[in-house]
Design a protein around this motif. Structure first.
Motif, PDB file in Angstrom:
ATOM      1  N   UNK A   7      19.408 -20.145   0.414  1.00 36.45           N
ATOM      2  CA  UNK A   7      18.287 -19.462  -0.234  1.00 36.45           C
ATOM      3  C   UNK A   7      16.988 -20.276  -0.169  1.00 36.45           C
ATOM      4  N   UNK A   8      17.093 -21.587  -0.276  1.00 38.68           N
ATOM      5  CA  UNK A   8      15.886 -22.424  -0.181  1.00 38.68           C
ATOM      6  C   UNK A   8      15.252 -22.336   1.204  1.00 38.68           C
ATOM      7  N   UNK A   9      16.090 -22.284   2.237  1.00 36.90           N
ATOM      8  CA  UNK A   9      15.565 -22.141   3.594  1.00 36.90           C
ATOM      9  C   UNK A   9      14.901 -20.777   3.769  1.00 36.90           C
ATOM     10  N   UNK A  10      15.511 -19.744   3.206  1.00 37.38           N
ATOM     11  CA  UNK A  10      14.902 -18.413   3.269  1.00 37.38           C
ATOM     12  C   UNK A  10      13.556 -18.409   2.560  1.00 37.38           C
ATOM     13  N   UNK A  11      13.498 -19.018   1.375  1.00 40.25           N
ATOM     14  CA  UNK A  11      12.225 -19.083   0.636  1.00 40.25           C
ATOM     15  C   UNK A  11      11.158 -19.808   1.447  1.00 40.25           C
ATOM     16  N   UNK A  12      11.550 -20.902   2.112  1.00 42.97           N
ATOM     17  CA  UNK A  12      10.579 -21.646   2.919  1.00 42.97           C
ATOM     18  C   UNK A  12      10.101 -20.805   4.099  1.00 42.97           C
ATOM     19  N   UNK A  13      11.024 -20.096   4.744  1.00 41.94           N
ATOM     20  CA  UNK A  13      10.629 -19.235   5.862  1.00 41.94           C
ATOM     21  C   UNK A  13       9.672 -18.144   5.390  1.00 41.94           C
ATOM     22  N   UNK A  14       9.952 -17.575   4.224  1.00 44.82           N
ATOM     23  CA  UNK A  14       9.068 -16.546   3.665  1.00 44.82           C
ATOM     24  C   UNK A  14       7.705 -17.144   3.356  1.00 44.82           C
ATOM     25  N   UNK A  15       7.699 -18.332   2.769  1.00 43.89           N
ATOM     26  CA  UNK A  15       6.436 -19.009   2.456  1.00 43.89           C
ATOM     27  C   UNK A  15       5.632 -19.278   3.734  1.00 43.89           C
ATOM     28  N   UNK A  16       6.311 -19.728   4.785  1.00 40.87           N
ATOM     29  CA  UNK A  16       5.640 -19.987   6.064  1.00 40.87           C
ATOM     30  C   UNK A  16       5.076 -18.699   6.659  1.00 40.87           C
ATOM     31  N   UNK A  17       5.857 -17.620   6.591  1.00 42.04           N
ATOM     32  CA  UNK A  17       5.377 -16.330   7.096  1.00 42.04           C
ATOM     33  C   UNK A  17       4.185 -15.833   6.290  1.00 42.04           C
ATOM     34  N   UNK A  18       4.246 -15.999   4.964  1.00 50.05           N
ATOM     35  CA  UNK A  18       3.122 -15.586   4.122  1.00 50.05           C
ATOM     36  C   UNK A  18       1.840 -16.302   4.537  1.00 50.05           C
ATOM     37  N   UNK A  68       5.343  -9.718  11.878  1.00 51.72           N
ATOM     38  CA  UNK A  68       5.601 -10.772  10.900  1.00 51.72           C
ATOM     39  C   UNK A  68       5.919 -10.196   9.524  1.00 51.72           C
ATOM     40  N   UNK A  69       5.251  -9.120   9.168  1.00 53.15           N
ATOM     41  CA  UNK A  69       5.518  -8.478   7.882  1.00 53.15           C
ATOM     42  C   UNK A  69       6.943  -7.909   7.852  1.00 53.15           C
ATOM     43  N   UNK A  70       7.370  -7.308   8.946  1.00 55.74           N
ATOM     44  CA  UNK A  70       8.745  -6.803   9.029  1.00 55.74           C
ATOM     45  C   UNK A  70       9.749  -7.946   8.940  1.00 55.74           C
ATOM     46  N   UNK A  71       9.447  -9.044   9.601  1.00 54.90           N
ATOM     47  CA  UNK A  71      10.324 -10.227   9.546  1.00 54.90           C
ATOM     48  C   UNK A  71      10.404 -10.745   8.113  1.00 54.90           C
ATOM     49  N   UNK A  72       9.271 -10.783   7.430  1.00 54.32           N
ATOM     50  CA  UNK A  72       9.239 -11.247   6.049  1.00 54.32           C
ATOM     51  C   UNK A  72      10.092 -10.343   5.161  1.00 54.32           C
ATOM     52  N   UNK A  73       9.959  -9.049   5.350  1.00 53.83           N
ATOM     53  CA  UNK A  73      10.746  -8.098   4.557  1.00 53.83           C
ATOM     54  C   UNK A  73      12.244  -8.280   4.800  1.00 53.83           C
ATOM     55  N   UNK A  74      12.617  -8.554   6.042  1.00 49.39           N
ATOM     56  CA  UNK A  74      14.017  -8.793   6.378  1.00 49.39           C
ATOM     57  C   UNK A  74      14.533 -10.053   5.679  1.00 49.39           C
ATOM     58  N   UNK A  75      13.733 -11.111   5.719  1.00 51.05           N
ATOM     59  CA  UNK A  75      14.133 -12.352   5.045  1.00 51.05           C
ATOM     60  C   UNK A  75      14.216 -12.156   3.535  1.00 51.05           C
ATOM     61  N   UNK A  76      13.282 -11.386   2.981  1.00 52.09           N
ATOM     62  CA  UNK A  76      13.297 -11.135   1.542  1.00 52.09           C
ATOM     63  C   UNK A  76      14.559 -10.355   1.160  1.00 52.09           C
ATOM     64  N   UNK A  77      14.950  -9.412   1.992  1.00 50.11           N
ATOM     65  CA  UNK A  77      16.178  -8.645   1.721  1.00 50.11           C
ATOM     66  C   UNK A  77      17.401  -9.562   1.751  1.00 50.11           C
ATOM     67  N   UNK A  78      17.444 -10.493   2.705  1.00 51.50           N
ATOM     68  CA  UNK A  78      18.545 -11.461   2.760  1.00 51.50           C
ATOM     69  C   UNK A  78      18.549 -12.340   1.516  1.00 51.50           C
ATOM     70  N   UNK A  79      17.376 -12.776   1.107  1.00 54.15           N
ATOM     71  CA  UNK A  79      17.283 -13.623  -0.084  1.00 54.15           C
ATOM     72  C   UNK A  79      17.732 -12.848  -1.323  1.00 54.15           C
ATOM     73  N   UNK A  80      17.294 -11.608  -1.436  1.00 52.71           N
ATOM     74  CA  UNK A  80      17.693 -10.778  -2.566  1.00 52.71           C
ATOM     75  C   UNK A  80      19.214 -10.571  -2.587  1.00 52.71           C
ATOM     76  N   UNK A  81      19.804 -10.380  -1.408  1.00 50.47           N
ATOM     77  CA  UNK A  81      21.253 -10.173  -1.319  1.00 50.47           C
ATOM     78  C   UNK A  81      22.026 -11.460  -1.643  1.00 50.47           C
ATOM     79  N   UNK A  82      21.418 -12.597  -1.341  1.00 50.90           N
ATOM     80  CA  UNK A  82      22.081 -13.874  -1.585  1.00 50.90           C
ATOM     81  C   UNK A  82      22.032 -14.302  -3.040  1.00 50.90           C
ATOM     82  N   UNK A  83      21.086 -13.813  -3.746  1.00 55.01           N
ATOM     83  CA  UNK A  83      20.949 -14.342  -5.095  1.00 55.01           C
ATOM     84  C   UNK A  83      20.758 -13.330  -6.127  1.00 55.01           C
TER      85      UNK A  83
END
Length: 83
Positions: A7-18, A68-83
């Motif tokens: 989850x921390x890696x996902x958050x960092x990827x989302x932060x980088x994409x943002x 990039x926005x679609x990628x961010x949404x995909x990562x956010x969905x993974x993060x939401x599913x993980x936690x």
């Protein structure tokens, strides 16, 4: 060894994409504001080729933002599913 992303890696990827999306939006806003402006050596009109190049650059930038926005949404969905 696992390829699972934490989850921390996902958050960092989302932060980088943002950050990347924000920068591209800033550049897009700048390009939109400059669109059709005359250059320093202009005689008061914008060449069709220059305008086409500017519009193509703006469209390409918007397409990258969409991806990039679609990628961010995909990562956010993974993060939401993980936690």
């Amino acid at each position: 060894m696992t390829d699972a992303i934490t989850p921390d890696q996902l958050r960092q990827q989302i932060k980088d994409l943002d950050a990347e999306i924000a920068e591209l939006r800033r550049l897009d806003t700048d390009a939109q504001a400059r669109r059709g402006e005359d250059g320093d050596e202009s005689e008061g009109f914008v060449e069709n080729e220059e305008l086409a190049t500017e519009l193509t650059g703006i469209a390409e930038n918007e397409a990258v933002i969409d991806v990039l926005t679609q990628r961010r949404e995909s990562l956010q969905a993974k993060l939401d599913a993980a936690g």
